[in-house]
Design a protein around this motif. Sequence first.
Motif, PDB file in Angstrom:
ATOM      1  N   SER A   1       0.818  -1.212   0.000  1.00 18.04           N
ATOM      2  CA  SER A   1       0.000   0.000   0.000  1.00 18.04           C
ATOM      3  C   SER A   1       0.853   1.264   0.000  1.00 18.04           C
ATOM      4  CB  SER A   1      -0.939  -0.007   1.209  1.00 18.04           C
ATOM      5  OG  SER A   1      -0.186  -0.108   2.389  1.00 18.04           O
ATOM      6  N   GLU A   2       2.169   1.110  -0.141  1.00 17.28           N
ATOM      7  CA  GLU A   2       3.055   2.273  -0.215  1.00 17.28           C
ATOM      8  C   GLU A   2       4.264   1.921  -1.075  1.00 17.28           C
ATOM      9  OE1 GLU A   2       5.509   1.610   3.912  1.00 17.28           O
ATOM     10  OE2 GLU A   2       3.639   2.731   3.990  1.00 17.28           O
ATOM     11  N   TYR A   3       5.019   2.931  -1.460  1.00 18.77           N
ATOM     12  CA  TYR A   3       6.234   2.694  -2.241  1.00 18.77           C
ATOM     13  C   TYR A   3       7.212   1.855  -1.429  1.00 18.77           C
ATOM     14  CZ  TYR A   3       5.029   5.879  -6.007  1.00 18.77           C
ATOM     15  OH  TYR A   3       4.436   6.462  -7.094  1.00 18.77           O
ATOM     16  N   THR A   4       7.858   0.900  -2.085  1.00 18.61           N
ATOM     17  CA  THR A   4       8.805   0.026  -1.418  1.00 18.61           C
ATOM     18  C   THR A   4      10.116  -0.005  -2.207  1.00 18.61           C
ATOM     19  OG1 THR A   4       9.106  -2.187  -0.482  1.00 18.61           O
ATOM     20  CG2 THR A   4       7.924  -2.069  -2.547  1.00 18.61           C
ATOM     21  N   GLU A   5      11.218   0.002  -1.489  1.00 18.76           N
ATOM     22  CA  GLU A   5      12.537   0.045  -2.119  1.00 18.76           C
ATOM     23  C   GLU A   5      12.850  -1.266  -2.831  1.00 18.76           C
ATOM     24  OE1 GLU A   5      17.250   0.510  -0.906  1.00 18.76           O
ATOM     25  OE2 GLU A   5      15.731   1.203   0.502  1.00 18.76           O
ATOM     26  N   ILE A   6      13.362  -1.158  -4.060  1.00 16.75           N
ATOM     27  CA  ILE A   6      13.802  -2.369  -4.757  1.00 16.75           C
ATOM     28  C   ILE A   6      15.316  -2.420  -4.930  1.00 16.75           C
ATOM     29  CG2 ILE A   6      11.614  -2.873  -5.887  1.00 16.75           C
ATOM     30  CD1 ILE A   6      12.887  -1.754  -8.481  1.00 16.75           C
ATOM     31  N   PHE A   7      15.977  -1.278  -5.028  1.00 18.09           N
ATOM     32  CA  PHE A   7      17.436  -1.244  -5.017  1.00 18.09           C
ATOM     33  C   PHE A   7      17.904   0.181  -4.766  1.00 18.09           C
ATOM     34  CE2 PHE A   7      16.367  -0.823  -9.549  1.00 18.09           C
ATOM     35  CZ  PHE A   7      17.151   0.245  -9.960  1.00 18.09           C
ATOM     36  N   LYS A   8      19.205   0.324  -4.566  1.00 17.61           N
ATOM     37  CA  LYS A   8      19.796   1.635  -4.302  1.00 17.61           C
ATOM     38  C   LYS A   8      20.874   1.913  -5.341  1.00 17.61           C
ATOM     39  CE  LYS A   8      20.976   4.592  -0.496  1.00 17.61           C
ATOM     40  NZ  LYS A   8      20.945   4.713   0.942  1.00 17.61           N
ATOM     41  N   LEU A   9      20.843   3.110  -5.892  1.00 21.77           N
ATOM     42  CA  LEU A   9      21.822   3.512  -6.897  1.00 21.77           C
ATOM     43  C   LEU A   9      23.165   3.852  -6.265  1.00 21.77           C
ATOM     44  CD1 LEU A   9      19.569   5.954  -8.947  1.00 21.77           C
ATOM     45  CD2 LEU A   9      20.378   3.717  -9.693  1.00 21.77           C
ATOM     46  N   PRO A  10      24.262   3.542  -6.950  1.00 20.12           N
ATOM     47  CA  PRO A  10      25.563   4.011  -6.479  1.00 20.12           C
ATOM     48  C   PRO A  10      25.550   5.546  -6.445  1.00 20.12           C
ATOM     49  CG  PRO A  10      25.818   2.409  -8.251  1.00 20.12           C
ATOM     50  CD  PRO A  10      24.359   2.739  -8.163  1.00 20.12           C
ATOM     51  N   GLU A  11      26.379   6.127  -5.609  1.00 16.97           N
ATOM     52  CA  GLU A  11      26.350   7.573  -5.382  1.00 16.97           C
ATOM     53  C   GLU A  11      26.481   8.402  -6.656  1.00 16.97           C
ATOM     54  OE1 GLU A  11      28.319  10.779  -2.364  1.00 16.97           O
ATOM     55  OE2 GLU A  11      28.100   8.690  -1.746  1.00 16.97           O
ATOM     56  N   ASP A  12      27.344   8.003  -7.569  1.00 16.90           N
ATOM     57  CA  ASP A  12      27.551   8.824  -8.766  1.00 16.90           C
ATOM     58  C   ASP A  12      26.447   8.667  -9.816  1.00 16.90           C
ATOM     59  OD1 ASP A  12      28.559   6.247  -9.101  1.00 16.90           O
ATOM     60  OD2 ASP A  12      30.056   6.862 -10.564  1.00 16.90           O
TER      61      ASP A  12
ATOM     62  N   ASP B   1      18.595  10.300  -2.556  1.00 18.48           N
ATOM     63  CA  ASP B   1      19.531   9.489  -1.768  1.00 18.48           C
ATOM     64  C   ASP B   1      19.864   8.161  -2.464  1.00 18.48           C
ATOM     65  OD1 ASP B   1      17.287   7.889  -1.376  1.00 18.48           O
ATOM     66  OD2 ASP B   1      17.220   8.168   0.793  1.00 18.48           O
ATOM     67  N   GLY B   2      19.300   7.955  -3.680  1.00 12.07           N
ATOM     68  CA  GLY B   2      19.627   6.782  -4.478  1.00 12.07           C
ATOM     69  C   GLY B   2      18.645   5.634  -4.392  1.00 12.07           C
ATOM     70  N   ARG B   3      17.675   5.720  -3.502  1.00 15.71           N
ATOM     71  CA  ARG B   3      16.714   4.627  -3.394  1.00 15.71           C
ATOM     72  C   ARG B   3      15.766   4.643  -4.589  1.00 15.71           C
ATOM     73  NH1 ARG B   3      13.563   5.318   1.651  1.00 15.71           N
ATOM     74  NH2 ARG B   3      14.100   7.506   1.351  1.00 15.71           N
ATOM     75  N   VAL B   4      15.575   3.464  -5.185  1.00 20.64           N
ATOM     76  CA  VAL B   4      14.617   3.288  -6.276  1.00 20.64           C
ATOM     77  C   VAL B   4      13.448   2.500  -5.693  1.00 20.64           C
ATOM     78  CG1 VAL B   4      14.226   2.299  -8.558  1.00 20.64           C
ATOM     79  CG2 VAL B   4      16.436   3.354  -8.008  1.00 20.64           C
ATOM     80  N   LEU B   5      12.244   3.086  -5.780  1.00 22.83           N
ATOM     81  CA  LEU B   5      11.062   2.533  -5.138  1.00 22.83           C
ATOM     82  C   LEU B   5       9.988   2.224  -6.172  1.00 22.83           C
ATOM     83  CD1 LEU B   5      10.964   5.469  -2.607  1.00 22.83           C
ATOM     84  CD2 LEU B   5      11.715   3.199  -2.002  1.00 22.83           C
ATOM     85  N   LEU B   6       9.233   1.163  -5.923  1.00 26.36           N
ATOM     86  CA  LEU B   6       8.090   0.815  -6.764  1.00 26.36           C
ATOM     87  C   LEU B   6       6.823   0.759  -5.922  1.00 26.36           C
ATOM     88  CD1 LEU B   6       9.315  -2.065  -9.129  1.00 26.36           C
ATOM     89  CD2 LEU B   6       8.978   0.347  -9.676  1.00 26.36           C
ATOM     90  N   TYR B   7       5.713   1.042  -6.579  1.00 34.98           N
ATOM     91  CA  TYR B   7       4.387   0.945  -5.956  1.00 34.98           C
ATOM     92  C   TYR B   7       3.489   0.167  -6.912  1.00 34.98           C
ATOM     93  CZ  TYR B   7      -0.199   2.430  -4.290  1.00 34.98           C
ATOM     94  OH  TYR B   7      -1.491   2.449  -3.836  1.00 34.98           O
ATOM     95  N   ASP B   8       2.856  -0.883  -6.401  1.00 33.52           N
ATOM     96  CA  ASP B   8       2.040  -1.744  -7.269  1.00 33.52           C
ATOM     97  C   ASP B   8       0.530  -1.558  -7.069  1.00 33.52           C
ATOM     98  OD1 ASP B   8       1.553  -3.050  -4.858  1.00 33.52           O
ATOM     99  OD2 ASP B   8       2.833  -4.756  -5.324  1.00 33.52           O
ATOM    100  N   ASN B   9       0.136  -0.409  -6.525  1.00 31.86           N
ATOM    101  CA  ASN B   9      -1.283  -0.101  -6.309  1.00 31.86           C
ATOM    102  C   ASN B   9      -1.984  -1.162  -5.472  1.00 31.86           C
ATOM    103  OD1 ASN B   9      -1.833   2.460  -7.621  1.00 31.86           O
ATOM    104  ND2 ASN B   9      -1.180   1.414  -9.485  1.00 31.86           N
ATOM    105  N   ASN B  10      -1.259  -1.711  -4.509  1.00 33.70           N
ATOM    106  CA  ASN B  10      -1.803  -2.700  -3.586  1.00 33.70           C
ATOM    107  C   ASN B  10      -2.333  -3.941  -4.303  1.00 33.70           C
ATOM    108  OD1 ASN B  10      -2.053  -3.468  -0.940  1.00 33.70           O
ATOM    109  ND2 ASN B  10      -4.106  -2.649  -0.708  1.00 33.70           N
ATOM    110  N   LYS B  11      -1.604  -4.330  -5.380  1.00 36.66           N
ATOM    111  CA  LYS B  11      -1.977  -5.510  -6.147  1.00 36.66           C
ATOM    112  C   LYS B  11      -0.723  -6.369  -6.346  1.00 36.66           C
ATOM    113  CE  LYS B  11      -3.785  -7.020 -10.561  1.00 36.66           C
ATOM    114  NZ  LYS B  11      -4.047  -6.678 -11.940  1.00 36.66           N
TER     115      LYS B  11
END
Length: 129
Positions: free
Chosen positions: A66-77, A103-113
Amino acid sequence: RNLLTDSFGFFLKFMMLGGGSIRSNKIDKTEVKNVENISVCNIFLYRQCNMATIAMNLSGSMKAVSEYTEIFKLPEDFRPLDFILENYVTQQGDVMGLQILSDGRVLLYDNNKAISGWVARKTISYICR
């Protein structure tokens, strides 16, 4: 004017001036969080000057959230100057939300599905720090 020739000429001049060095990186399958049963994990990162591109091809399953969730983090550059918010539709027709935070976090949201199959087939370019 021939746009292809002019653009290519500009590209060659740009490369000769030293602005053309492209750095690349890859997000490994072991770095991906909150996606299970991963069958394809091709996440490539490219950077040239202050422009970056993420090319994602990720297949697996995600639990309904029901909310955005982190899937990976980007390197700083490869982190963006500011947050990025995009929406897309998966090949199965599921509407997804994508956030890339400064801050590099890549998040996905699946609309609670719950999603199974192609979680992310997306390429996005942005200005980075």
